[in-house]
Write a protein that holds these residues in place. Structure first.
Motif, mmCIF file in Angstrom:
data_model
loop_
_atom_site.group_PDB
_atom_site.id
_atom_site.type_symbol
_atom_site.label_atom_id
_atom_site.label_comp_id
_atom_site.label_asym_id
_atom_site.label_seq_id
_atom_site.Cartn_x
_atom_site.Cartn_y
_atom_site.Cartn_z
ATOM 1 N N GLU A 1 0.841 -1.202 0.000
ATOM 2 C CA GLU A 1 0.000 0.000 0.000
ATOM 3 C C GLU A 1 0.875 1.250 0.000
ATOM 4 O O GLU A 1 0.505 2.297 -0.514
ATOM 5 N N ARG A 2 2.031 1.112 0.609
ATOM 6 C CA ARG A 2 2.917 2.273 0.699
ATOM 7 C C ARG A 2 3.962 2.307 -0.428
ATOM 8 O O ARG A 2 4.221 3.343 -1.014
ATOM 9 N N TRP A 3 4.539 1.136 -0.730
ATOM 10 C CA TRP A 3 5.651 1.079 -1.691
ATOM 11 C C TRP A 3 5.192 0.479 -3.003
ATOM 12 O O TRP A 3 4.489 -0.525 -3.031
ATOM 13 N N SER A 4 5.610 1.102 -4.080
ATOM 14 C CA SER A 4 5.322 0.507 -5.385
ATOM 15 C C SER A 4 6.535 0.759 -6.266
ATOM 16 O O SER A 4 7.398 1.572 -5.948
ATOM 17 N N GLY A 5 6.572 0.030 -7.374
ATOM 18 C CA GLY A 5 7.744 0.220 -8.229
ATOM 19 C C GLY A 5 7.662 -0.612 -9.474
ATOM 20 O O GLY A 5 6.659 -1.274 -9.739
ATOM 21 N N PHE A 6 8.735 -0.554 -10.207
ATOM 22 C CA PHE A 6 8.748 -1.314 -11.458
ATOM 23 C C PHE A 6 10.055 -2.073 -11.588
ATOM 24 O O PHE A 6 11.054 -1.772 -10.916
ATOM 25 N N ALA A 7 9.998 -3.093 -12.449
ATOM 26 C CA ALA A 7 11.180 -3.903 -12.716
ATOM 27 C C ALA A 7 11.276 -4.099 -14.220
ATOM 28 O O ALA A 7 10.281 -3.972 -14.943
ATOM 29 N N ALA A 8 12.471 -4.385 -14.674
ATOM 30 C CA ALA A 8 12.664 -4.675 -16.088
ATOM 31 C C ALA A 8 13.856 -5.602 -16.218
ATOM 32 O O ALA A 8 14.720 -5.655 -15.342
ATOM 33 N N GLY A 9 13.870 -6.365 -17.303
ATOM 34 C CA GLY A 9 14.989 -7.270 -17.543
ATOM 35 C C GLY A 9 15.313 -7.288 -19.021
ATOM 36 O O GLY A 9 14.405 -7.237 -19.865
ATOM 37 N N LEU A 10 16.585 -7.321 -19.317
ATOM 38 C CA LEU A 10 16.961 -7.336 -20.733
ATOM 39 C C LEU A 10 18.157 -8.252 -20.947
ATOM 40 O O LEU A 10 18.926 -8.532 -20.028
ATOM 41 N N GLY A 11 18.304 -8.719 -22.183
ATOM 42 C CA GLY A 11 19.420 -9.590 -22.558
ATOM 43 C C GLY A 11 20.522 -8.760 -23.216
ATOM 44 O O GLY A 11 20.281 -8.058 -24.194
ATOM 45 N N VAL A 12 21.720 -8.842 -22.639
ATOM 46 C CA VAL A 12 22.823 -8.002 -23.136
ATOM 47 C C VAL A 12 23.253 -8.431 -24.544
ATOM 48 O O VAL A 12 23.517 -7.598 -25.421
ATOM 49 N N GLU A 13 23.290 -9.750 -24.790
ATOM 50 C CA GLU A 13 23.665 -10.234 -26.120
ATOM 51 C C GLU A 13 22.730 -9.667 -27.179
ATOM 52 O O GLU A 13 23.163 -9.248 -28.256
ATOM 53 N N ARG A 14 21.437 -9.669 -26.844
ATOM 54 C CA ARG A 14 20.459 -9.180 -27.827
ATOM 55 C C ARG A 14 20.702 -7.698 -28.132
ATOM 56 O O ARG A 14 20.673 -7.275 -29.273
ATOM 57 N N PHE A 15 20.940 -6.906 -27.076
ATOM 58 C CA PHE A 15 21.221 -5.481 -27.286
ATOM 59 C C PHE A 15 22.449 -5.292 -28.169
ATOM 60 O O PHE A 15 22.478 -4.455 -29.064
ATOM 61 N N CYS A 16 23.456 -6.092 -27.881
ATOM 62 C CA CYS A 16 24.712 -5.985 -28.633
ATOM 63 C C CYS A 16 24.489 -6.366 -30.096
ATOM 64 O O CYS A 16 24.967 -5.695 -31.013
ATOM 65 N N MET A 17 23.718 -7.438 -30.321
ATOM 66 C CA MET A 17 23.491 -7.925 -31.680
ATOM 67 C C MET A 17 22.673 -6.932 -32.496
ATOM 68 O O MET A 17 22.956 -6.675 -33.662
ATOM 69 N N VAL A 18 21.634 -6.369 -31.862
ATOM 70 C CA VAL A 18 20.810 -5.408 -32.577
ATOM 71 C C VAL A 18 21.651 -4.178 -32.935
ATOM 72 O O VAL A 18 21.697 -3.730 -34.079
ATOM 73 N N ARG A 19 22.340 -3.670 -31.954
ATOM 74 C CA ARG A 19 23.129 -2.453 -32.160
ATOM 75 C C ARG A 19 24.170 -2.614 -33.269
ATOM 76 O O ARG A 19 24.379 -1.742 -34.097
ATOM 77 N N HIS A 20 24.855 -3.759 -33.289
ATOM 78 C CA HIS A 20 25.950 -3.930 -34.242
ATOM 79 C C HIS A 20 25.579 -4.752 -35.473
ATOM 80 O O HIS A 20 26.438 -5.057 -36.290
ATOM 81 N N GLY A 21 24.299 -5.143 -35.577
ATOM 82 C CA GLY A 21 23.906 -5.937 -36.731
ATOM 83 C C GLY A 21 24.588 -7.299 -36.770
ATOM 84 O O GLY A 21 24.976 -7.781 -37.831
ATOM 85 N N ILE A 22 24.765 -7.920 -35.606
ATOM 86 C CA ILE A 22 25.396 -9.248 -35.545
ATOM 87 C C ILE A 22 24.298 -10.294 -35.678
ATOM 88 O O ILE A 22 23.289 -10.230 -34.974
ATOM 89 N N ASP A 23 24.482 -11.270 -36.584
ATOM 90 C CA ASP A 23 23.373 -12.174 -36.881
ATOM 91 C C ASP A 23 23.436 -13.484 -36.108
ATOM 92 O O ASP A 23 22.505 -14.285 -36.176
ATOM 93 N N ASP A 24 24.519 -13.740 -35.386
ATOM 94 C CA ASP A 24 24.655 -15.040 -34.745
ATOM 95 C C ASP A 24 25.291 -14.868 -33.366
ATOM 96 O O ASP A 24 26.417 -14.381 -33.249
ATOM 97 N N ILE A 25 24.558 -15.283 -32.330
ATOM 98 C CA ILE A 25 25.021 -15.067 -30.951
ATOM 99 C C ILE A 25 26.338 -15.784 -30.678
ATOM 100 O O ILE A 25 27.130 -15.359 -29.844
ATOM 101 N N ARG A 26 26.599 -16.869 -31.440
ATOM 102 C CA ARG A 26 27.823 -17.637 -31.206
ATOM 103 C C ARG A 26 29.072 -16.808 -31.461
ATOM 104 O O ARG A 26 30.131 -17.056 -30.890
ATOM 105 N N ARG A 27 28.932 -15.793 -32.312
ATOM 106 C CA ARG A 27 30.094 -14.936 -32.580
ATOM 107 C C ARG A 27 30.554 -14.214 -31.319
ATOM 108 O O ARG A 27 31.720 -13.863 -31.184
ATOM 109 N N LEU A 28 29.619 -13.986 -30.408
ATOM 110 C CA LEU A 28 29.976 -13.260 -29.191
ATOM 111 C C LEU A 28 30.674 -14.147 -28.168
ATOM 112 O O LEU A 28 31.271 -13.662 -27.219
ATOM 113 N N HIS A 29 30.565 -15.447 -28.355
ATOM 114 C CA HIS A 29 31.098 -16.351 -27.336
ATOM 115 C C HIS A 29 32.274 -17.188 -27.830
ATOM 116 O O HIS A 29 32.861 -17.953 -27.065
ATOM 117 N N THR A 30 32.618 -17.078 -29.101
ATOM 118 C CA THR A 30 33.828 -17.739 -29.587
ATOM 119 C C THR A 30 34.813 -16.617 -29.854
ATOM 120 O O THR A 30 34.468 -15.635 -30.475
#
Ligand code: DAH
Length: 345
Positions: A307-336
């Protein structure tokens, strides 16, 4: 046949030996050579011994003259050897010091030791943006209990998210002896950090919690059994969905640039209401994160008054952000660690 030797001859020999010894000692180029000289001159079978041996052929009264002279020469040679040895050592030391000297005035030649992995720079950028919005860092363990990973997040016992298909459970036989035998697993998301943080820190809180998470996914272009998430949590008095919307939109536009952001109604057990967020990136809508208002049931479980406290949460995948930003098409590239790929960033 007595080729007896005369006093004069011995004295001459000693004089010649002295001249020769002094010249050789002065010319000696190293300590090994000096040691050879010492043996040759003063050793048991050395040149001075030979002179002393011949002394026996002199008449008794002449012997002390030669003896004195020979002893004087011996002392003199010893002294010269010692002096030359110190000289050689000093020269060697000076040379070594000159060679090892660090010229602090030399022009610098900077050789970069490497650079940030794209995943790391993506993570740092995300955290920087939230730091700018007043969020602090938090973290939690990667080996979690069922309680923190699921139950406390309002994920009940038979929820499909607990399925063996998704979660790596640890074999209880491998747990630390004496440790508690509650079920242990590799956390499937960073959301348990919300619970751990709130247990230790009363609201208001604003945190970001980055870290590795694990799922039993087969590896393909978009799945990896290990990946990285960033969890966001804000809990305060008077927070509502507009704060969530404003924060998430601000964050996404700082990260991706000023592009359209849309919220779609969704479902997560620990938020109510929940939403998935898309950004319009190069003409296509891409889903980039999940979020919602913290479910009152989660707060109640922590003894926090919803009743007193409220808030929000969010979660995101870092690999996905990285892939979208840099146009990387395969997540395996980030781990090899293929340098031909990494050097492009
Ligand atoms: N924990 C979710 C997952 O791993 C992501 C998530 C969704 C986190 C909504 C949240 C949230 O904090 O509010 O898929």
């Amino acid at each position: 046949m007595s080729a007896t030797i005369t006093l004069q001859q011995l004295t001459d020999q000693l004089a010649a030996l002295e001249a020769e010894a002094e010249a050789a000692i002065a010319a000696a180029a190293g300590t090994a050579e000096l040691e050879r000289l010492r043996l040759d001159l003063l050793g048991k079978k050395g040149r001075l011994s030979a002179v002393l041996g011949a002394m026996g052929q002199l008449p008794g009264e002449e012997r002390p003259l030669v003896g004195q002279r020979a002893n004087g020469l011996k002392e003199q040679v010893q002294e010269s050897l010692g002096a030359r040895l110190s000289q050689l050592k000093a020269t060697a030391l000076a040379e070594q010091i000159a060679q090892e000297r660090l010229d602090v005035t030399a022009p610098s030649r900077y050789v970069p030791p490497g650079h940030r992995h794209p995943l790391q720079s993506t993570l740092e950028e995300i955290l920087d943006i939230f730091a700018g919005l007043g969020y602090q860092m938090a973290d939690g363990p990667e080996v979690e209990s069922d309680h923190y990973n699921f139950t406390a997040l309002n994920i009940p016992p038979h929820h499909p998210a607990r399925d063996m298909q998704d979660t790596f459970y640890l074999d209880p036989g491998n747990l630390v002896p004496g440790g508690d035998l509650g079920e242990r697993l590799l956390r499937t998301h960073t959301s348990p950090v919300q619970i751990r943080h709130l247990e230790a820190n009363p609201p208001p809180v604003r945190i970001v919690a980055p870290g590795r998470v694990y799922r039993r996914d087969a590896v393909d272009a978009t799945h990896s059994p290990v990946f990285h998430q960033v969890e966001v949590l804000a809990l305060d008095e008077g927070l509502d969905f507009s704060h969530l919307r404003g924060t998430v939109t601000t964050f996404l536009q700082r990260f991706f640039g000023d592009l359209p952001v849309r919220f779609r109604a969704s479902y997560f057990p620990f938020t109510e209401p929940s939403a998935e967020v898309d950004v319009q990136w190069r003409g296509r809508w891409l889903e980039v994160m999940g979020c919602g208002m913290v479910d009152p049931a989660v707060l109640e479980g922590l003894g926090i008054d919803p009743e007193r406290w409220s808030g929000f949460a969010a979660g995101l995948g870092v690999e996905r952000f990285c892939m979208v930003r840099h146009g990387i098409d395969d997540i395996r590239r980030l781990h090899t660690s293929d340098l031909r790929f990494l050097e492009q960033f």
